[in-house]
Design a protein around this motif. Structure first.
Motif, PDB file in Angstrom:
ATOM      1  N   LYS A   2      -2.439   3.132  -5.530  1.00 24.83           N
ATOM      2  CA  LYS A   2      -2.163   3.661  -3.639  1.00 24.83           C
ATOM      3  C   LYS A   2      -2.073   4.372  -3.021  1.00 24.83           C
ATOM      4  CE  LYS A   2      -4.790  -0.405  -4.066  1.00 24.83           C
ATOM      5  NZ  LYS A   2      -4.801  -1.490  -5.308  1.00 24.83           N
ATOM      6  N   TYR A  50      -7.882   1.357  -0.425  1.00 25.39           N
ATOM      7  CA  TYR A  50      -7.878   2.057  -1.449  1.00 25.39           C
ATOM      8  C   TYR A  50      -9.064   3.723  -1.110  1.00 25.39           C
ATOM      9  CZ  TYR A  50     -10.868  -1.356  -3.884  1.00 25.39           C
ATOM     10  OH  TYR A  50     -12.163  -2.121  -4.125  1.00 25.39           O
ATOM     11  N   LEU A  81       0.568  -1.605  -0.036  1.00 28.39           N
ATOM     12  CA  LEU A  81       0.066  -0.064   0.098  1.00 28.39           C
ATOM     13  C   LEU A  81       1.275   0.984  -0.085  1.00 28.39           C
ATOM     14  CD1 LEU A  81      -2.885  -0.863   2.148  1.00 28.39           C
ATOM     15  CD2 LEU A  81      -2.995  -0.742  -0.144  1.00 28.39           C
TER      16      LEU A  81
END
Length: 111
Positions: free
Chosen positions: A31, A108, A20
């Motif tokens: 992201k 997200y 991430l």
């Protein structure tokens, strides 16, 4: 409905720091840019992990689906960022077959 055993939900270092918050990851899809703009950093990955765990414990599951690996749960809710902004994110959690604790698959911005 809440995420099953949300207080035990797993958010791994690798999922946060290596996926991430890693703009070089081939499946990141922006992201890292989103979370970095909010003040989250790879070297302090625990901040994002904590925010996502709180989300898992407080927000409602909006959808459940079966996958070959187990039950996927969609949880949409707000997280507070280090920059002080509160944003709406969508998270996907899976309870793998044979287990009863969810683990984070992805997160997200919610649109």
């Amino acid at each position: 409905m809440k995420l099953p055993n949300a207080n035990k939900a797993a958010v791994d270092h690798e999922k946060i720091a290596d996926y991430l918050l890693n703009p070089a990851h081939p499946d990141n899809g922006g992201k890292a840019d989103f979370f970095t703009q909010l003040g989250f950093r790879r070297e302090h990955w625990e901040g994002l992990a904590s925010a996502l765990k709180i989300l898992a414990q407080t927000a409602e599951v909006t959808r459940v689906s079966e996958s070959p690996h187990g039950k996927k749960h969609v949880v949409i809710g707000q997280i507070e960022s280090p920059s002080g902004k509160t944003v709406l994110v969508q998270t996907i959690w899976i309870v793998d077959k044979g287990l009863n604790v969810a683990r984070l698959v992805t997160a997200y911005p919610h649109k």
